[in-house]
Design a protein around this motif. Structure first.
Motif: not given
Ligand SMILES: Nc1ncnc2c1ncn2[C@@H]1O[C@H](COP(=O)(O)OP(=O)(O)O)[C@@H](O)[C@H]1O
Ligand SMILES: Nc1ccn([C@@H]2O[C@H](COP(=O)(O)OP(=O)(O)O)[C@@H](O)[C@H]2O)c(=O)n1
Length: 239
Positions: A30, A173, A32-33, A28, A26
């Motif tokens: 996933k 988060r 957004s990227v 990481s 959670a």
């Molecule tokens: N490399 C990064 N550096 C800073 N913030 C990031 C990075 N990757 C993601 N975020 C931010 O961190 C938050 C959590 O990312 P998210 O994609 O929801 O993660 P997951 O789906 O793995 O739980 C989001 O607000 C996102 O924009």
């Protein structure tokens, strides 16, 4: 409409080449990227966690117990979920109810691991994910979750584990959940990772899975790192 109750028993992936598989804990990055990568490449995007979250919402909506496997199995057998693959249209429906926002609520986050630990539920949603990818018109779909590289699409040519240090993930988060206590958000996130990792291992890369550690990377750098892995592997397959 994709109704997971119609799913058959788990089968092998027949369209492994259409999967870009991304796993990780959670926060990481996933979702957004993966979304940004899918947009850049003209691919579909599948957030598998939203299916588990929607089922947890569905059980809670019935006033039922997400920690009772029998209750969860019964709820999953009549679960009218609508989930699309367009990275720009992320609406999640249960029946006619738009649960897109509700499934991000800490109440759902706190309940989702109970739903996700029921093996029959995992088999059912995994079949739905494979069917969605197989039937899509996208050349490939970025599929992110916890067991995509190991269970859902272990034969996918591109398999990535996206990680980041626990305190960095918790801070990201907490930054999203304005108004929530940062320490409580961090504790809930670590508790959920501990429950989830007892079911599938997404903290260690399986053989052949590439690790992208975003601890020291900002958001654009993380997208670039993932795109670089995809281009290298796809280039090697072409060449
Ligand atoms: N490399 C990064 N550096 C800073 N913030 C990031 C990075 N990757 C993601 N975020 C931010 O961190 C938050 C959590 O990312 P998210 O994609 O929801 O993660 P997951 O789906 O793995 O739980 C989001 O607000 C996102 O924009
Ligand atoms: N492939 C997957 C994806 C999610 N999940 C479950 O669904 C929950 C929510 O996943 P998510 O990807 O939305 O969670 P975040 O990483 O976005 O916080 C996880 O905590 C797991 O319990 C799973 O078991 N397997």
């Amino acid at each position: 409409m994709t109704d997971i109750s119609t799913s058959a028993a788990e089968t092998h992936v027949t369209d492994a080449h259409k999967f870009i598989a991304i796993d990780g804990p959670a926060g990481s990055g996933k979702s957004s990227v993966s979304k940004a990568v899918a947009r850049t490449l003209g691919f579909g995007y599948l957030d598998t966690g939203s299916a588990y979250r929607a089922l947890a919402w569905h059980v809670l909506d019935q006033g039922a117990d997400t920690d009772d496997p029998e209750t969860v199995r019964a709820a999953a057998s009549a679960f009218p979920l609508t989930l699309g693959l367009d990275p720009d249209e992320r609406t999640v429906l249960v029946g006619d109810v738009d649960v897109t926002e509700a499934i991000r609520d800490p109440r759902v986050s706190g309940a989702v691991s109970g739903v996700a630990r029921v093996p029959e539920v995992r088999a059912q949603v995994n079949e739905m994910f494979r069917r969605l990818v197989a039937e899509s018109s996208y050349p490939a779909v970025v599929v992110e979750g916890r067991d995509i590289t190991t269970v859902v699409a272990p034969d996918a040519p591109v398999r990535i584990l996206l990680t980041a240090a626990p305190e960095v993930r918790a801070a990201r988060r907490a930054g999203e959940l304005a108004g929530e206590n940062a320490a409580a958000v961090a504790a809930a996130l670590h508790k959920r990772d501990a429950s989830d990792s007892a079911v599938v291992d997404f903290l260690n890369a399986a053989e052949g899975v590439e690790v992208v550690d975003s601890t020291e990377l900002d958001f654009p750098q993380t997208i670039d790192a993932v795109l670089t892995v995809i281009e290298r592997i796809q280039g090697a397959h072409r060449g």
